[in-house]
Design an enzyme around this catalytic site. Sequence first.
Site, PDB file in Angstrom:
ATOM      1  N   LYS A 192       3.156 -24.928  60.396  1.00 37.03           N
ATOM      2  CA  LYS A 192       3.330 -26.324  60.800  1.00 37.03           C
ATOM      3  C   LYS A 192       4.680 -26.899  60.389  1.00 37.03           C
ATOM      4  O   LYS A 192       5.245 -27.730  61.094  1.00 37.03           O
ATOM      5  CB  LYS A 192       2.185 -27.179  60.253  1.00 37.03           C
ATOM      6  CG  LYS A 192       0.849 -26.839  60.911  1.00 37.03           C
ATOM      7  CD  LYS A 192      -0.185 -27.903  60.693  1.00 37.03           C
ATOM      8  CE  LYS A 192      -1.441 -27.612  61.511  1.00 37.03           C
ATOM      9  NZ  LYS A 192      -2.472 -28.642  61.354  1.00 37.03           N
TER      10      LYS A 192
ATOM     11  N   LYS B  87      -6.658 -18.902  71.060  1.00 40.85           N
ATOM     12  CA  LYS B  87      -7.939 -19.546  70.798  1.00 40.85           C
ATOM     13  C   LYS B  87      -8.074 -20.815  71.628  1.00 40.85           C
ATOM     14  O   LYS B  87      -7.085 -21.475  71.929  1.00 40.85           O
ATOM     15  CB  LYS B  87      -8.061 -19.912  69.311  1.00 40.85           C
ATOM     16  CG  LYS B  87      -8.279 -18.746  68.392  1.00 40.85           C
ATOM     17  CD  LYS B  87      -8.810 -19.193  67.033  1.00 40.85           C
ATOM     18  CE  LYS B  87      -7.903 -20.201  66.347  1.00 40.85           C
ATOM     19  NZ  LYS B  87      -8.422 -20.557  65.001  1.00 40.85           N
TER      20      LYS B  87
ATOM     21  N   LYS C 152      -8.040 -27.979  71.120  1.00 38.54           N
ATOM     22  CA  LYS C 152      -7.872 -29.332  71.665  1.00 38.54           C
ATOM     23  C   LYS C 152      -6.421 -29.639  71.977  1.00 38.54           C
ATOM     24  O   LYS C 152      -6.128 -30.479  72.820  1.00 38.54           O
ATOM     25  CB  LYS C 152      -8.381 -30.363  70.652  1.00 38.54           C
ATOM     26  CG  LYS C 152      -9.872 -30.378  70.468  1.00 38.54           C
ATOM     27  CD  LYS C 152     -10.259 -31.425  69.447  1.00 38.54           C
ATOM     28  CE  LYS C 152     -11.725 -31.298  69.069  1.00 38.54           C
ATOM     29  NZ  LYS C 152     -12.084 -32.195  67.975  1.00 38.54           N
TER      30      LYS C 152
END
Length: 348
Positions: free
Chosen positions: A134, A214, A217
């Site tokens: 991140k 995967k 969202k």
Amino acid sequence: MISYDNLGRVQSVNTSSPVSPPNGRVFSGIQPTGVPHLGNYLGALENWVALQDQYPSVLYSIVDLHSITQPQEPARLRNNILDMAASLLACGIDPERAILFQQSKVSAHAELSWILGCLTSMPRLRHLPQWKMKSKQKNEGSVGLFTYPVLQAADILLYKSTHIPVGEDQVQHLELAQDLARIFNNRYGDVFPEPRALLSSTRKVKSLRDPSAKMSKSDPHAGATISITDSPDDIAFKIRRAVTDFTSEVTFDPETRPGVSNLVTIHSATARISLEEAVSQARGLDTGAYKQLVAEAVIQRLTPIREEIQRLKSDAAHLESVLSRGNSRAQELAASVLSEVQRCVGFS
């Protein structure tokens, strides 16, 4: 000290130090990012529901402190917390058998995180995947993002949890909690049991548009992810548009046929049948006809959940009451452990 049998269950404890229940305590958390998707449900939440029958003490937290490592609009965050509570209840989390609570309402999480942070080296955190991934995406990362794994460890240790349901990609973060339990115990005496991973055997659900990734969202493609509140028409449309290949026969071969294999996985999991049985049911069907069969299985599984979420979301007062009761129960457990930690450290 705690000893375990060969199934990873707590077998015996030394009662000279307060510990979690003799047969173990489960803890897990989920960020309030709105309504979960099919991958969340099949990969984690379904397992959460089953664990309520397997352990005498189970805690599930809506981890809103973790969520603010990314920018959050306050009104949306408040709504997302209630949406997640409704989703968890609709999926089968029973507040009579599990403590369902909001992380930020138990201030001991933050205090224990600070104490554990003072026992954690910066090089240890730099090597964890959450920070490397991140911070690279943002070119820089906040202090909160850097210390995120310490707060995760505090979430677990605050309740003297013994068993943590995790995916394979989360094992390194659990290892930090295990390390911090050992470090604290070596310095201050036996306080924390060493938590053990409960690795789910559920297969991972992949993106409908990119079966190498995967389901998520955050996927920019609207058709890649099935929300558990999607309408039957939306589910059928997304599965009909799912990426497959040019072979009409349905087989399960994740290496060479990831798209079709993802549909077999979804069919197997939602219909509660084996992969072999899913392939058997597809015999004689081309992938187009099989997609319709998969869609029907998903719709049948998600329809009662979607309807229950809609009912629960219409009664915000009830959702707030459920969380309030869970917050009080979690606070009671956390207070005794934090008091013990404060005495060990020398605060009291």
